[in-house]
Design a protein around this motif. Structure first.
Motif, PDB file in Angstrom:
ATOM      1  N   TRP A   1       0.777  -1.338  -0.093  1.00  0.00           N
ATOM      2  CA  TRP A   1      -0.064   0.007  -0.057  1.00  0.00           C
ATOM      3  C   TRP A   1       0.847   1.257  -0.036  1.00  0.00           C
ATOM      4  O   TRP A   1       0.513   2.078  -0.671  1.00  0.00           O
ATOM      5  CB  TRP A   1      -0.898  -0.136   1.225  1.00  0.00           C
ATOM      6  N   VAL A   2       1.925   1.115   0.371  1.00  0.00           N
ATOM      7  CA  VAL A   2       2.878   2.274   0.654  1.00  0.00           C
ATOM      8  C   VAL A   2       3.526   2.543  -0.772  1.00  0.00           C
ATOM      9  O   VAL A   2       3.412   3.545  -1.398  1.00  0.00           O
ATOM     10  CB  VAL A   2       3.989   2.061   1.661  1.00  0.00           C
TER      11      VAL A   2
ATOM     12  N   ALA B   1       0.947   4.078  -3.073  1.00  0.00           N
ATOM     13  CA  ALA B   1       0.657   5.431  -3.011  1.00  0.00           C
ATOM     14  C   ALA B   1       1.771   6.248  -3.336  1.00  0.00           C
ATOM     15  O   ALA B   1       1.412   7.262  -3.904  1.00  0.00           O
ATOM     16  CB  ALA B   1       0.454   5.559  -1.354  1.00  0.00           C
ATOM     17  N   ALA B   2       2.875   5.734  -3.457  1.00  0.00           N
ATOM     18  CA  ALA B   2       4.000   6.616  -3.848  1.00  0.00           C
ATOM     19  C   ALA B   2       3.796   6.666  -5.456  1.00  0.00           C
ATOM     20  O   ALA B   2       3.914   7.761  -6.104  1.00  0.00           O
ATOM     21  CB  ALA B   2       5.422   5.912  -3.559  1.00  0.00           C
TER      22      ALA B   2
ATOM     23  N   TYR C   1       0.902   9.167  -6.259  1.00  0.00           N
ATOM     24  CA  TYR C   1       1.378  10.240  -6.078  1.00  0.00           C
ATOM     25  C   TYR C   1       2.373  10.918  -7.021  1.00  0.00           C
ATOM     26  O   TYR C   1       2.055  11.973  -7.694  1.00  0.00           O
ATOM     27  CB  TYR C   1       2.349  10.452  -4.726  1.00  0.00           C
ATOM     28  N   ALA C   2       3.024  10.196  -7.617  1.00  0.00           N
ATOM     29  CA  ALA C   2       3.985  10.459  -8.792  1.00  0.00           C
ATOM     30  C   ALA C   2       3.291  10.638  -9.924  1.00  0.00           C
ATOM     31  O   ALA C   2       3.286  11.621 -10.551  1.00  0.00           O
ATOM     32  CB  ALA C   2       5.019   9.382  -8.950  1.00  0.00           C
TER      33      ALA C   2
ATOM     34  N   PHE D   1       3.376   1.761   8.736  1.00  0.00           N
ATOM     35  CA  PHE D   1       4.242   2.895   8.180  1.00  0.00           C
ATOM     36  C   PHE D   1       4.087   4.337   8.195  1.00  0.00           C
ATOM     37  O   PHE D   1       4.577   5.266   8.411  1.00  0.00           O
ATOM     38  CB  PHE D   1       4.584   2.264   6.987  1.00  0.00           C
ATOM     39  N   ALA D   2       2.509   4.585   8.104  1.00  0.00           N
ATOM     40  CA  ALA D   2       2.044   5.917   8.242  1.00  0.00           C
ATOM     41  C   ALA D   2       2.453   6.599   9.441  1.00  0.00           C
ATOM     42  O   ALA D   2       2.547   7.562   9.803  1.00  0.00           O
ATOM     43  CB  ALA D   2       0.549   5.945   7.866  1.00  0.00           C
TER      44      ALA D   2
ATOM     45  N   TRP E   1       7.281  11.362   2.845  1.00  0.00           N
ATOM     46  CA  TRP E   1       6.438  10.280   3.010  1.00  0.00           C
ATOM     47  C   TRP E   1       4.871  10.886   3.436  1.00  0.00           C
ATOM     48  O   TRP E   1       3.970  10.257   2.820  1.00  0.00           O
ATOM     49  CB  TRP E   1       6.915   9.095   3.695  1.00  0.00           C
TER      50      TRP E   1
ATOM     51  N   VAL F   1       3.604  13.519   2.710  1.00  0.00           N
ATOM     52  CA  VAL F   1       3.188  14.232   1.742  1.00  0.00           C
ATOM     53  C   VAL F   1       2.731  13.009   0.521  1.00  0.00           C
ATOM     54  O   VAL F   1       1.349  13.007   0.193  1.00  0.00           O
ATOM     55  CB  VAL F   1       3.751  15.067   0.946  1.00  0.00           C
ATOM     56  N   ARG F   2       3.576  12.084   0.487  1.00  0.00           N
ATOM     57  CA  ARG F   2       2.872  11.092  -0.699  1.00  0.00           C
ATOM     58  C   ARG F   2       2.009  10.167  -0.109  1.00  0.00           C
ATOM     59  O   ARG F   2       1.082   9.807  -0.997  1.00  0.00           O
ATOM     60  CB  ARG F   2       4.213  10.155  -1.047  1.00  0.00           C
ATOM     61  N   LEU F   3       2.259   9.903   1.216  1.00  0.00           N
ATOM     62  CA  LEU F   3       1.006   8.990   1.685  1.00  0.00           C
ATOM     63  C   LEU F   3      -0.338   9.714   1.672  1.00  0.00           C
ATOM     64  O   LEU F   3      -1.426   9.230   1.441  1.00  0.00           O
ATOM     65  CB  LEU F   3       1.257   8.488   2.937  1.00  0.00           C
TER      66      LEU F   3
END
Lengths: 312, 249, 312, 249
Positions: free
Chosen positions: A293-294, A297-298, A301-302, B91-92, B141, B143-145
């Motif tokens: 999920w991380v 998300a990256a 976003y990109a 991770f968040a 991170w 911001v990206r998350l």
């Protein structure tokens, strides 16, 4: 056409020049190199676990810093190596999936458990020591990106090896319990370390072609002998015995003789039934899946912000 | 001497415990790049902790070394805030915590470069560079998350909400901090709040996240009153050292 | 019709007889009882956590067995109490969801952390002690199923209280570090234990109606005074001081006077901002959510096999 | 004496470590009924462990008590199988493990009621009743999860597969077991395998689960060669006792 390319490739190899990503290579060379580099990368990543196991419990802050830095270096090595594999057209995500699905291997040594803090030292001394014996010749690999990665990796590994040996020296000057730990860890790791050089030459299938391609420079048995000869005086200086009653200097061969390796155990561990194979892969798999999920998300976003840049 | 030692323990324990929580991420990170980054940040904080604990042992006249403080103090002797001892969560949560901790610490170290204590000033000067990177990594991170997928946005917002009650403690001046601030040696953390709020507002805005509105949790870490999580952490951290009290490593 | 039922209900209460599940009750009585029983059940379940925290670390196997049995008893109490609430038409799953969503409360005392093994003893001594003061009168609650559950629960709680006190006695005869732990835990739990009796009578809103319904038998301040009077000699026998400089015997009142309770802290903890509120609920929530697939499997299995029985 | 002591440690450590893993479920169970049941089973096993460790201290002539064995042995001194020390995994893995462990132990205790050692015979007689309940409880969940939803079926099958490499060790006779079996004091575990296989076959069939076909993992627990998991477990279990070696509790 292909035959001209083949001739150029052969000549490059023959002249001890390096193959670079832009160069044509035979399919077999590409496949073999990708497998070799991927296995090496996987080994660095899985190899973080047995030592990583002790970071939070390191018995002094100095040792904690050394260990954390070492494990970080291993992650870094993994990164260079995956990058080197990518120059041959491999995809890092796919390689990771091969690892966690058990389709690609990693060094069997990391399927043994680390049971005391002495294991951290013995891994540095013996496992990194054996790795260096294996890897120094690979700094002259015919594949350029791999050879350059190996130069950097070998430099860092010999640093790790010295740190491991220094930890053991310190422990041997400490309490009896510490000395016992070092001896006991040496007993557990010695034979698996000898297995790191792979099966005996007589049973080694890929050696001839790999030697011809100059992606392997010495046979398994040559390297194993070099490691034994190097380790015996180190063990003596440390004050530990090596768990092999047949180990002795042979003045005729000018090498140490040593006992028979348990190749049945080797095969069991290689084929996935060592003491920790399942846990090691499970941890890597869990990290990969829990991180999905991380990573998504990256990417989202990109993509979103790439689009915005185009639109504005 | 006593105040300076106590102050070094506050800043040193924050770094030591924050580093421990980052060490726990090792081999569990979402990407190799993060494994490298988290270990790096953990190493930087460990380095800061070592210098500060060593300084504490000089300042209090006991000549205890860094390991005496790290391994042979009981839980009630630790002076870190509760923010750093909270379990990692996902991770968040970990990135939200790292952002808050780094933004606070960067503001603090930045002022501390002018400390009259030369050791603190030197630790701060080195630390400013390190913690700038930590903050930027965490902000990246967050911001990206926050602005990633709807799932990651929700997790980031939940992580912030879970964390936020622990933020206030960072800025509550302890009498030791107050006295050392007056003496030009330390920093009154309440003076850092405006800068912190401004930095956070900017990052949360970019991350499309709301600043949580929750009441602060009970503090007390600076006086050795900790949550249950610290005891478990120390049991693990100190286990080998305490099993072999006579050993040298 | 309703008025005849109301008369019967009123007479039952007036005659100190028990209301049973089959009996008609006014809506207010039902709601108040469900809330009271649910809060009590939730308290048992959340109350497993602060002590459960120490089971795996208990310092002797005997203490481990005692603690594990105690925490198990608390789960059992939760079960009886949820069952009692169900006799009033409440649904256990719904009650659990109320708990984890923060819609229903549990005793604030469990929002304080347990920091050493002495806390296990002090929880037994003071927290169970206060609970017993609160609960003994509830064995005469007008609602039958609750009164009967309380009889069993009180019996077990006084057993727990004695075990906690005995642990503290043993620790006070041990090392200085153990004595310090006991004193320090007493300092942390004393005031929160006094808060367990709820706000002072002057601010207590529900007391009058609850007393009329005979689901509450004494005011908060009466019970609190009884607890203080009971605890002072116990503390003396143990050799610990209670952290209240104003605590002294008042020969005129024939009770102990004691200092002012920090009602601001009380309100903060009750309203969800105590030291551990978030963790306690989060752990219960996680257990509930992580167990969902297990409960679903059990339902699916039961349904499948109920169907089979019908079909064959 | 030495053999009997070693044997008591084998059976006692199996119970002690299995109990620890059940204790870890406390406050994390899927239902309150399971909280009660898992704690009960943990208590039964803890009780067996206490009797067996106490017996070991008499048999080896050192007069060590149960706590000396539980809290002041190092990892290499523990004689439990690796099955019981493996981390809990999910509820499916834990129930699969409890089933395997209980089915093995029930067969073992059943024979052991005839032991020439009166203490072992008494422990076994009491244990048979307890472990019958443990096995039935675990079997109930294995069947419900195996024949429940497709998700629970998959998790149960995965749990079994993860567990299965650890099963063989339970039935490998150690020289101590062999000698004591010959002397009429202990049981040769290899003689229990057929009964175990039959019980498991019946339950797995009812649960619509396949018996995994995987190679056995490395054993060695009976000789003190353990997995990394035991070290972590003992660090936690022994932490308070070791922090206060002079204390009485």
């Amino acid at each position: 056409m292909t035959s001209a390319l083949q001739e150029y490739f052969d000549a490059t190899i023959a002249n001890e020049q390096r193959i670079e990503p832009r160069d044509w290579v035979p399919d077999g060379y590409r496949k073999t190199m990708v497998r070799q580099i991927a296995q090496h990368a996987h080994s660095e990543i899985i190899g973080m676990q047995p030592e990583g196991n002790w970071i939070t419990r390191a018995p002094s802050l100095r040792r904690k810093a050394i260990l954390l830095a070492k494990v970080q270096d291993e992650a870094g090595h993994g990164l260079y190596l995956y990058a080197a594999a990518e120059t041959l057209g491999a995809d890092r995500t796919e390689l990771t999936e091969n690892l966690i699905a058990g389709r690609q291997k990693y060094s069997s040594i990391f399927n043994y458990p680390t049971l005391t803090y002495a294991d951290v030292g013995v891994i540095g001394w013996l496992v990194d020591g054996a790795a260096i014996c294996n890897q120094v010749p690979l700094c002259r690999s015919s594949y350029g990106p791999y050879a350059r990665a190996m130069i950097r990796i070998c430099k860092e590994e010999s640093f790790h090896q010295r740190q491991g040996y220094e930890l053991l020296m310190t422990m041997m000057r400490g309490t009896q319990a510490q000395r016992d730990m070092v001896q006991e860890a040496t007993n557990r790791w010695w034979w698996p370390a000898l297995m790191m050089f792979g099966p005996p030459d007589a049973d080694s299938t890929n050696t001839a072609q790999s030697m011809a391609w100059k992606i392997k420079r010495h046979t398994n048995d040559e390297l194993r002998q070099r490691f034994v000869d190097m380790s015996v005086p180190q063990a003596r200086a440390l004050g530990v015995s090596l768990p092999d009653p047949q180990l002795r200097w042979n003045p005729e061969r000018e090498h140490h003789d040593f006992g028979d390796i348990d190749w049945v155990e080797f095969k069991r561990v290689v084929s996935g039934h060592g003491p920790c194979n399942a846990e090691r892969v499970a941890i890597r798999k869990a990290a990969h899946e829990e991180g999905a999920w991380v990573r998504e998300a990256a990417s989202a976003y990109a993509e979103k912000h790439a689009r915005e840049e185009v639109m504005t | 001497g006593g105040d300076l030692a106590a102050y070094c323990l506050m800043l040193g324990d924050d770094a030591l415990i924050a580093s421990h929580r980052l060490q726990e991420w090792c081999t569990h990170g979402p990407e190799l790049e993060d494994e490298v980054a988290l270990a790096n940040i953990g190493l930087d904080l460990l380095g800061q902790a070592r210098l500060l604990l060593t300084r504490a042992g000089k300042a209090d006249g006991t000549d205890r070394d860094e390991d005496a403080f790290a391994y042979f103090r009981a839980e009630g002797g630790f002076r870190n805030t509760r923010l750093v001892e909270a379990p990692n969560g996902d991770f968040a949560f970990s990135m939200a915590r790292l952002l808050v901790f780094s933004a606070h610490r960067l503001a603090l170290l930045d002022r501390l470069t002018d400390s009259r204590d030369p050791v603190l000033a030197a630790v701060a000067a080195k630390g400013v560079k390190e913690v700038t990177y930590h903050r930027d990594y965490a902000a990246g991170w967050v911001v990206r998350l926050g602005d990633g997928t709807s799932l990651s946005h929700q997790r980031m917002q939940d992580g912030l909400a879970a964390l936020w009650p622990l933020v206030d403690e960072l800025f509550q001046p302890h009498p030791v901090e107050h006295r050392l601030a007056c003496a030009g040696v330390g920093v009154d953390p309440s003076t850092l709040r405006a800068e912190f709020d401004a930095v956070l507002a900017q990052i949360l805005d970019k991350a499309t996240l709301n600043r949580p509105t929750v009441d602060p949790a009970q503090a007390g870490g600076r006086d050795g009153q900790h949550s249950e999580a610290l005891g478990t952490l120390l049991t693990e951290m100190q286990s080998v050292a305490r099993a072999h009290p006579e050993a040298t490593w």
